[in-house]
Motif scaffolding. Structure first.
Motif, short mmCIF file in Angstrom:
data_model
loop_
_atom_site.label_atom_id
_atom_site.label_comp_id
_atom_site.label_asym_id
_atom_site.label_seq_id
_atom_site.Cartn_x
_atom_site.Cartn_y
_atom_site.Cartn_z
N THR A 84 0.85 -1.19 0.00
CA THR A 84 0.00 0.00 0.00
C THR A 84 0.89 1.24 0.00
OG1 THR A 84 -0.12 0.00 2.42
CG2 THR A 84 -1.85 -1.18 1.23
N ARG A 85 0.39 2.31 -0.58
CA ARG A 85 1.25 3.49 -0.72
C ARG A 85 0.47 4.74 -0.36
NH1 ARG A 85 3.61 1.87 -4.82
NH2 ARG A 85 5.49 1.22 -3.75
N ALA A 86 1.05 5.55 0.49
CA ALA A 86 0.48 6.85 0.85
C ALA A 86 1.40 7.93 0.30
CB ALA A 86 0.36 6.99 2.36
N VAL A 87 0.83 8.94 -0.36
CA VAL A 87 1.60 10.00 -1.00
C VAL A 87 1.14 11.34 -0.45
CG1 VAL A 87 2.20 11.13 -3.17
CG2 VAL A 87 1.94 8.64 -3.08
N ILE A 88 2.11 12.13 0.00
CA ILE A 88 1.85 13.46 0.53
C ILE A 88 2.67 14.46 -0.27
CG2 ILE A 88 2.02 14.98 2.54
CD1 ILE A 88 1.94 12.42 4.27
N ARG A 89 2.05 15.53 -0.72
CA ARG A 89 2.81 16.61 -1.35
C ARG A 89 2.72 17.83 -0.45
NH1 ARG A 89 5.43 18.55 -5.68
NH2 ARG A 89 4.90 20.61 -6.52
N ARG A 90 3.84 18.25 0.07
CA ARG A 90 3.88 19.41 0.97
C ARG A 90 3.57 20.68 0.19
NH1 ARG A 90 6.40 19.51 5.69
NH2 ARG A 90 7.38 21.50 5.21
N ASP A 91 3.01 21.67 0.91
CA ASP A 91 2.66 22.92 0.22
C ASP A 91 3.84 23.87 0.11
OD1 ASP A 91 2.91 23.77 2.82
OD2 ASP A 91 0.81 24.30 3.09
N HIS A 92 4.96 23.54 0.77
CA HIS A 92 6.18 24.32 0.60
C HIS A 92 7.37 23.43 0.95
CE1 HIS A 92 5.58 24.62 4.95
NE2 HIS A 92 6.88 24.88 5.05
N ASN A 93 8.53 23.81 0.45
CA ASN A 93 9.74 23.04 0.73
C ASN A 93 10.22 23.37 2.15
OD1 ASN A 93 13.06 23.23 0.60
ND2 ASN A 93 12.22 21.40 -0.36
N GLY A 94 10.24 22.34 2.99
CA GLY A 94 10.63 22.56 4.39
C GLY A 94 11.94 21.92 4.78
N GLY A 95 12.56 21.16 3.86
CA GLY A 95 13.80 20.47 4.19
C GLY A 95 13.53 19.04 4.62
N ILE A 96 14.61 18.27 4.71
CA ILE A 96 14.46 16.83 4.91
C ILE A 96 13.92 16.47 6.28
CG2 ILE A 96 16.84 16.46 5.68
CD1 ILE A 96 16.72 13.82 3.98
N VAL A 97 14.22 17.26 7.32
CA VAL A 97 13.70 16.95 8.65
C VAL A 97 12.18 17.14 8.68
CG1 VAL A 97 13.64 17.70 11.05
CG2 VAL A 97 15.83 17.35 9.91
N ALA A 98 11.71 18.27 8.18
CA ALA A 98 10.27 18.53 8.18
C ALA A 98 9.54 17.48 7.35
CB ALA A 98 9.99 19.92 7.64
N ALA A 99 10.09 17.15 6.19
CA ALA A 99 9.44 16.15 5.32
C ALA A 99 9.47 14.77 5.97
CB ALA A 99 10.13 16.12 3.96
N SER A 100 10.58 14.44 6.64
CA SER A 100 10.68 13.13 7.29
C SER A 100 9.69 13.02 8.44
CB SER A 100 12.11 12.91 7.80
OG SER A 100 13.03 12.87 6.73
N ASN A 101 9.50 14.08 9.19
CA ASN A 101 8.52 14.04 10.27
C ASN A 101 7.10 13.93 9.73
OD1 ASN A 101 10.18 13.99 12.55
ND2 ASN A 101 10.44 16.21 12.53
N ASP A 102 6.83 14.54 8.58
CA ASP A 102 5.52 14.35 7.95
C ASP A 102 5.33 12.88 7.56
OD1 ASP A 102 4.93 16.99 8.24
OD2 ASP A 102 5.12 17.51 6.12
N ALA A 103 6.40 12.28 7.06
CA ALA A 103 6.32 10.86 6.68
C ALA A 103 6.06 9.99 7.90
CB ALA A 103 7.61 10.44 5.98
N LEU A 104 6.73 10.27 9.01
CA LEU A 104 6.50 9.51 10.24
C LEU A 104 5.06 9.66 10.71
CD1 LEU A 104 9.73 10.20 12.35
CD2 LEU A 104 9.12 8.09 11.15
N ALA A 105 4.53 10.88 10.62
CA ALA A 105 3.15 11.12 11.08
C ALA A 105 2.15 10.33 10.25
CB ALA A 105 2.84 12.61 11.00
N ALA A 106 2.46 10.10 8.98
CA ALA A 106 1.54 9.36 8.12
C ALA A 106 1.73 7.85 8.20
CB ALA A 106 1.70 9.82 6.67
#
Length: 571
Positions: A84-106
């Motif tokens: 199964t695959r979940a895809v999130i597109r952030r509304d702004h570039n926040g850097g790898i830490v911010a994106a990684s924490n979004d991935a953990l939250a999902a």
């Protein structure tokens, strides 16, 4: 377990909670690299047991600027597949830490699998991890060996890692890939730390180590780390901000652990330097057995013990020193007279009138010592780096450290001791390598755990030496330091080796020491098979060697690449 899960773009659906959540942040990779990454995750479902336990792949696009990149995760989300695959597109570039924490939250899985957007999981990687977790449900963190995927698509430069080495992790991220961690534990330590971009994985590993060490090592190549044009796998200087982030991450870790230390850059890619501040001003007893031997070094005649002591006097401002010299009866009078002139009131002479027994002489010296720490030192040595003893004391202050070994060089500048190695034989790591060589995967550049250290230049707390019973006098000439090292480790202590404390060791110049077969038989009898299984080596390496040569049938590639501009990039 079955539960309703809200997936971005999917709405509420009822699924089995997956065992593995592969999390991948995406920002402008080559589209074909991202496609290969996704395909490698899908391929993990080829194992029925892994597929049945559940895999999800969470992709977070950190606002990629290339439309062809942004289209790849969207296309992957619409496919039908056991993963199964979940895809999130952030509304702004926040850097790898911010994106990684979004991935953990999902992510919803029991274990988080960290996978970069251009890397590739080896076939069967998650099956290997699942087998480990099935065998021991107390394991929280798993890491594996990995290799590099060259720009030409060929896999080479395998990184054959040791079992968990906390001190090595404190000096560089030797683990890197593949990492699988229990989700609840990742949440407990707070996920990825803001401000650590470029060193976020290292910071997370250090945080996990504070609550879940030791990690479990799988000695298999489970990930191919791609050398993409802007990747640190190709050249670590592609991400200069990562270096200062490494320093901050290690400093914060040491502070959390209650270790007072200065952390600095080294100029060596990915490697930091730590200097432990010494508590108080301890007395160190330098214990040197000698018979006053003479020899010729660098074209000049010397009495070895005189130069050993004089190379230290006045070069250790942070500790107090005494020199406990265990001197054989019948030695030339000039030996003692010279020592008194060199060391003055800091000298203690222990006269020794029994047949030669190195272990007994060391024990006699330690018995006469007054120091909180004892430095076991051969007489045919010369200290190179000022402050070497203080460096070793700083490490030995840690209550779980029982012994600290030093970097010893032959008179031609090649390495004599990089820590003991017991991988199918008893030897020294990297024996004969150039002293400036970083060693495989930077192992010669960093403080690290090792299986043992030579008594020609190692430091212990005196109470530890006495607690383990000192040196075994059944080993008068050889293997006494091997037996001591094994005993120290069996008592629950770590043994460290540091490249920041260094001596010349003019081995075999003072006297020849052939190995008595009886001593070989005795050391094998005492320690059995354990003597030849080194947790800080790797089963993929050839037994009986000290140069990290791969077993036949592995990649056979050299551990470096000559770059187009003429620089040499080491693995």
């Amino acid at each position: 377990m079955t539960a309703p899960i809200e997936r971005p773009g999917w709405g509420a659906v009822t699924v089995h909670t997956p065992r593995f959540s592969v999390v991948t942040t995406v920002f402008d990779p080559e589209p074909e690299h991202l496609l290969a990454c996704i395909a490698s995750v899908d391929a993990q479902a080829a194992d029925p047991a892994v597929a049945a336990s559940g895999i999800e792949h969470v992709l977070v696009d950190d606002r990629s600027t290339r439309p062809e990149v942004a289209a790849v995760p969207r296309g992957a989300a619409s496919t039908s597949h056991p993963v199964t695959r979940a895809v999130i597109r952030r509304d702004h570039n926040g850097g790898i830490v911010a994106a990684s924490n979004d991935a953990l939250a999902a992510a919803t899985g029991d274990f988080v699998v960290l996978l970069d957007h251009d890397d590739v999981l080896a076939d069967g990687a998650l099956a290997s991890v699942a087998a480990v977790l099935d065998a021991d449900d107390s394991i929280d963190v798993v890491y594996s060996d990995h290799d590099l995927m060259r720009p030409d698509g060929r896999c080479a430069w395998p990184m054959y890692k040791p079992d968990f080495s906390l001190e090595r992790l404190r000096h560089h991220n030797y683990i890197t890939h593949l990492v699988v961690a229990r989700r609840s534990l990742v949440d407990e330590v707070g996920g990825f730390t803001p401000g650590t971009d470029g060193a976020q994985d290292h910071d997370l590993l250090l945080r996990l180590a504070e609550v879940a060490a030791p990690f479990h090592h799988v000695p298999e190549i489970l990930l191919h780390w791609r050398q993409a044009p802007n990747s640190s796998a190709l050249d670590s200087r592609n991400k200069p901000a990562a270096i200062s982030a490494e320093v901050r991450a290690v400093a914060a870790h040491l502070e959390r652990c209650g270790i007072d230390a200065e952390v600095t850059e080294t100029g060596r890619p990915g490697v930091v330097r730590t200097r432990r501040r010494i508590v108080g001003r301890p007395l160190v007893s330098v214990v040197i057995p000698t018979r006053g031997s003479r020899g010729r070094v660098w074209g000049a005649e010397r009495i070895f013990v005189h130069d050993a002591v004089s190379s230290i006097v006045g070069r250790e401002p942070d500790v107090d020193l005494e020199f406990v010299v265990v001197l054989d009866a019948g030695s030339e009078p000039v030996v003692e007279r010279g020592l008194r002139r060199i060391a003055g009131d800091a000298l203690r002479i222990v006269h020794y009138d029994r047949p030669f027994n190195f272990s007994d002489k060391i024990n006699e010296g330690v018995s006469a010592a007054a120091g909180e720490y004892v430095l076991l030192l051969n007489d045919d040595t010369e200290m190179i780096e000022p402050g070497s003893i203080a460096e070793m004391v700083g490490l030995a202050q840690q209550p779980d450290v029982g012994m600290v070994g030093s970097k010893l060089l032959f008179d031609d500048g090649t390495l004599q001791h990089g820590g003991h190695l017991y991988h199918g034989t008893i030897t020294h790591s990297l024996l004969g390598w150039a002293s400036t060589h970083p060693g495989p995967y930077n192992m010669a550049n960093v403080v690290r755990e090792c299986v043992g250290a030579t008594a020609a230049g190692s430091l212990m707390r005196r109470d530890v030496f006495l607690r383990v019973g000192g040196m075994n006098t059944d080993f008068p000439a050889n293997y006494n330091d091997v037996d001591l090292s094994m005993t120290v480790r069996h008592a629950g202590y770590r043994i460290l080796w540091t490249p920041e404390a260094s001596w010349y060791h003019f081995e075999s110049r003072s006297f020849s020491h052939p190995i008595d077969p009886a001593e070989t038989a005795l050391i094998e009898q005492r320690w059995g098979r354990e003597l030849y299984v080194d947790p800080y080596s790797n089963p993929n390496l050839t037994p009986g060697r000290n140069d990290w040569l791969e077993l036949p049938g592995r990649s056979g590639a050299p551990p470096y690449e000559d770059l187009p501009d003429g620089r040499r990039s080491w693995g």
